[in-house]
Design a protein around this motif. Structure first.
Motif, PDB file in Angstrom:
ATOM      1  N   ALA A  11      49.273  42.750  34.726  1.00 29.89           N
ATOM      2  CA  ALA A  11      48.890  41.366  34.415  1.00 29.89           C
ATOM      3  C   ALA A  11      48.972  41.048  32.929  1.00 29.89           C
ATOM      4  N   HIS A  12      48.954  42.061  32.085  1.00 31.93           N
ATOM      5  CA  HIS A  12      48.989  41.839  30.638  1.00 31.93           C
ATOM      6  C   HIS A  12      49.933  42.845  30.004  1.00 31.93           C
ATOM      7  N   THR A  13      50.677  42.400  29.005  1.00 32.33           N
ATOM      8  CA  THR A  13      51.552  43.299  28.260  1.00 32.33           C
ATOM      9  C   THR A  13      51.391  43.068  26.761  1.00 32.33           C
ATOM     10  N   GLY A  85      46.414  47.331  32.837  1.00 31.17           N
ATOM     11  CA  GLY A  85      45.667  46.896  34.008  1.00 31.17           C
ATOM     12  C   GLY A  85      44.377  47.672  34.134  1.00 31.17           C
ATOM     13  N   VAL A  86      43.542  47.229  35.053  1.00 29.94           N
ATOM     14  CA  VAL A  86      42.265  47.881  35.327  1.00 29.94           C
ATOM     15  C   VAL A  86      42.223  48.194  36.816  1.00 29.94           C
ATOM     16  N   SER A  87      41.888  49.446  37.143  1.00 26.44           N
ATOM     17  CA  SER A  87      41.802  49.829  38.555  1.00 26.44           C
ATOM     18  C   SER A  87      40.366  50.012  39.026  1.00 26.44           C
ATOM     19  N   HIS A  88      39.402  50.047  38.088  1.00 23.95           N
ATOM     20  CA  HIS A  88      37.996  50.173  38.481  1.00 23.95           C
ATOM     21  C   HIS A  88      37.112  49.592  37.385  1.00 23.95           C
ATOM     22  N   ILE A  89      36.189  48.745  37.809  1.00 22.57           N
ATOM     23  CA  ILE A  89      35.165  48.209  36.905  1.00 22.57           C
ATOM     24  C   ILE A  89      33.825  48.638  37.478  1.00 22.57           C
ATOM     25  N   ASN A  91      29.509  49.791  36.505  1.00 19.26           N
ATOM     26  CA  ASN A  91      28.376  49.218  35.781  1.00 19.26           C
ATOM     27  C   ASN A  91      28.544  49.389  34.275  1.00 19.26           C
ATOM     28  N   SER A  92      28.954  50.597  33.856  1.00 16.07           N
ATOM     29  CA  SER A  92      29.137  50.864  32.424  1.00 16.07           C
ATOM     30  C   SER A  92      30.495  51.491  32.126  1.00 16.07           C
ATOM     31  N   SER A  93      31.343  51.612  33.118  1.00 17.89           N
ATOM     32  CA  SER A  93      32.630  52.274  32.899  1.00 17.89           C
ATOM     33  C   SER A  93      33.786  51.432  33.425  1.00 17.89           C
ATOM     34  N   VAL A  94      34.969  51.711  32.858  1.00 20.07           N
ATOM     35  CA  VAL A  94      36.194  51.010  33.242  1.00 20.07           C
ATOM     36  C   VAL A  94      37.326  52.032  33.257  1.00 20.07           C
ATOM     37  N   ARG A  95      38.159  51.962  34.287  1.00 19.66           N
ATOM     38  CA  ARG A  95      39.368  52.792  34.319  1.00 19.66           C
ATOM     39  C   ARG A  95      40.558  51.883  34.025  1.00 19.66           C
ATOM     40  N   TYR A  96      41.182  52.150  32.876  1.00 23.91           N
ATOM     41  CA  TYR A  96      42.361  51.410  32.452  1.00 23.91           C
ATOM     42  C   TYR A  96      43.607  52.157  32.893  1.00 23.91           C
ATOM     43  N   GLU A  97      44.606  51.412  33.329  1.00 23.85           N
ATOM     44  CA  GLU A  97      45.913  51.958  33.689  1.00 23.85           C
ATOM     45  C   GLU A  97      46.917  51.355  32.716  1.00 23.85           C
ATOM     46  N   VAL A  98      47.770  52.190  32.145  1.00 26.93           N
ATOM     47  CA  VAL A  98      48.735  51.718  31.162  1.00 26.93           C
ATOM     48  C   VAL A  98      50.114  52.288  31.489  1.00 26.93           C
ATOM     49  N   GLY A  99      51.102  51.409  31.522  1.00 27.46           N
ATOM     50  CA  GLY A  99      52.489  51.838  31.663  1.00 27.46           C
ATOM     51  C   GLY A  99      53.217  51.570  30.364  1.00 27.46           C
ATOM     52  N   LEU A 100      54.024  52.525  29.926  1.00 27.45           N
ATOM     53  CA  LEU A 100      54.827  52.345  28.714  1.00 27.45           C
ATOM     54  C   LEU A 100      56.289  52.225  29.117  1.00 27.45           C
ATOM     55  N   PHE A 101      56.916  51.145  28.683  1.00 23.43           N
ATOM     56  CA  PHE A 101      58.273  50.800  29.083  1.00 23.43           C
ATOM     57  C   PHE A 101      59.145  50.605  27.848  1.00 23.43           C
ATOM     58  N   LYS A 102      60.335  51.165  27.866  1.00 25.80           N
ATOM     59  CA  LYS A 102      61.302  50.840  26.827  1.00 25.80           C
ATOM     60  C   LYS A 102      61.651  49.367  27.023  1.00 25.80           C
ATOM     61  N   LYS A 103      61.656  48.614  25.930  1.00 25.32           N
ATOM     62  CA  LYS A 103      61.921  47.180  26.024  1.00 25.32           C
ATOM     63  C   LYS A 103      63.214  46.932  26.790  1.00 25.32           C
ATOM     64  N   GLY A 104      63.142  46.056  27.790  1.00 26.17           N
ATOM     65  CA  GLY A 104      64.298  45.723  28.611  1.00 26.17           C
ATOM     66  C   GLY A 104      64.466  46.581  29.843  1.00 26.17           C
ATOM     67  N   LEU A 137      38.025  41.640  31.934  1.00 22.17           N
ATOM     68  CA  LEU A 137      38.632  42.749  32.675  1.00 22.17           C
ATOM     69  C   LEU A 137      39.165  42.302  34.025  1.00 22.17           C
ATOM     70  N   LYS A 138      38.486  41.376  34.671  1.00 19.80           N
ATOM     71  CA  LYS A 138      38.943  40.895  35.995  1.00 19.80           C
ATOM     72  C   LYS A 138      40.288  40.197  35.906  1.00 19.80           C
ATOM     73  N   THR A 139      40.645  39.675  34.725  1.00 17.14           N
ATOM     74  CA  THR A 139      41.953  39.003  34.575  1.00 17.14           C
ATOM     75  C   THR A 139      43.106  39.990  34.620  1.00 17.14           C
ATOM     76  N   ILE A 140      42.830  41.278  34.430  1.00 25.38           N
ATOM     77  CA  ILE A 140      43.900  42.295  34.462  1.00 25.38           C
ATOM     78  C   ILE A 140      43.653  43.343  35.548  1.00 25.38           C
ATOM     79  N   GLU A 141      42.712  43.061  36.442  1.00 24.88           N
ATOM     80  CA  GLU A 141      42.379  44.005  37.512  1.00 24.88           C
ATOM     81  C   GLU A 141      43.475  44.015  38.572  1.00 24.88           C
ATOM     82  N   PHE A 142      43.858  45.201  39.012  1.00 19.52           N
ATOM     83  CA  PHE A 142      44.827  45.338  40.095  1.00 19.52           C
ATOM     84  C   PHE A 142      44.173  44.952  41.407  1.00 19.52           C
ATOM     85  N   ALA A 143      44.936  44.308  42.278  1.00 19.83           N
ATOM     86  CA  ALA A 143      44.435  43.970  43.604  1.00 19.83           C
ATOM     87  C   ALA A 143      44.265  45.254  44.402  1.00 19.83           C
ATOM     88  N   VAL A 144      43.210  45.316  45.191  1.00 16.05           N
ATOM     89  CA  VAL A 144      42.927  46.522  45.977  1.00 16.05           C
ATOM     90  C   VAL A 144      43.659  46.486  47.288  1.00 16.05           C
TER      91      VAL A 144
END
Length: 144
Positions: A11-13, A85-89, A91-104, A137-144
């Motif tokens: 959802a965000h880059t 993206g976020v795969s888990h939110i 009470n006090s923790s968040v699991r972030y998911e990050v993909g790294l892509f060569k531009k293009g 965080l909900k704006t970048i949360e992955f759908a379950v």
């Protein structure tokens, strides 16, 4: 770890420019730099969303778990597009998911995660996520 995601799955880059010092003697980005890219991408998102004050905020995120899969090399000079993206939110923790892509390129060069536990800056004890933080965080949360 999750299946490979494409850039469109995030959802965000943000873009990260590689530096000469990121390369190792084998001519590609050294593996430890990928974690720095993850941290830069996520914290840039949080700062831009207005939910992280790195100098004076009452809450800070501490990394308690990380992981990364490498699929293709990256090197200097290149521009990396980081998908966030976020795969888990919790009470006090968040699991972030990050993909790294060569531009293009739509397939990830690397894909990883890290878990932040948010703590009080002074006591270093876990603290509940603020509503403003949860909303961002909900704006970048992955759908379950």
């Amino acid at each position: 770890m999750t299946d490979k995601r494409t850039l469109a799955d995030y959802a965000h880059t943000c873009q990260i420019t590689t530096r000469w010092m990121d390369n190792d003697v084998y001519g590609h980005i050294n593996n430890v730099q990928y974690y720095s890219f993850f941290d830069t991408a996520v914290n840039s998102f949080l700062i831009d969303a207005g939910v992280l004050d790195i100098e004076k905020g009452p809450t800070i995120g501490l990394v308690v778990e990380t992981g990364c899969q490498y699929f293709a090399p990256l090197a200097f000079p290149e521009t990396i597009v980081a998908g966030i993206g976020v795969s888990h939110i919790g009470n006090s923790s968040v699991r972030y998911e990050v993909g790294l892509f060569k531009k293009g390129v739509n397939a990830p060069a690397a894909q990883g995660f890290f878990v932040h536990v948010y703590v009080d800056r002074e006591s270093r004890r876990p603290t509940s996520l603020a509503e403003q933080m949860k909303s961002a965080l909900k704006t970048i949360e992955f759908a379950v």
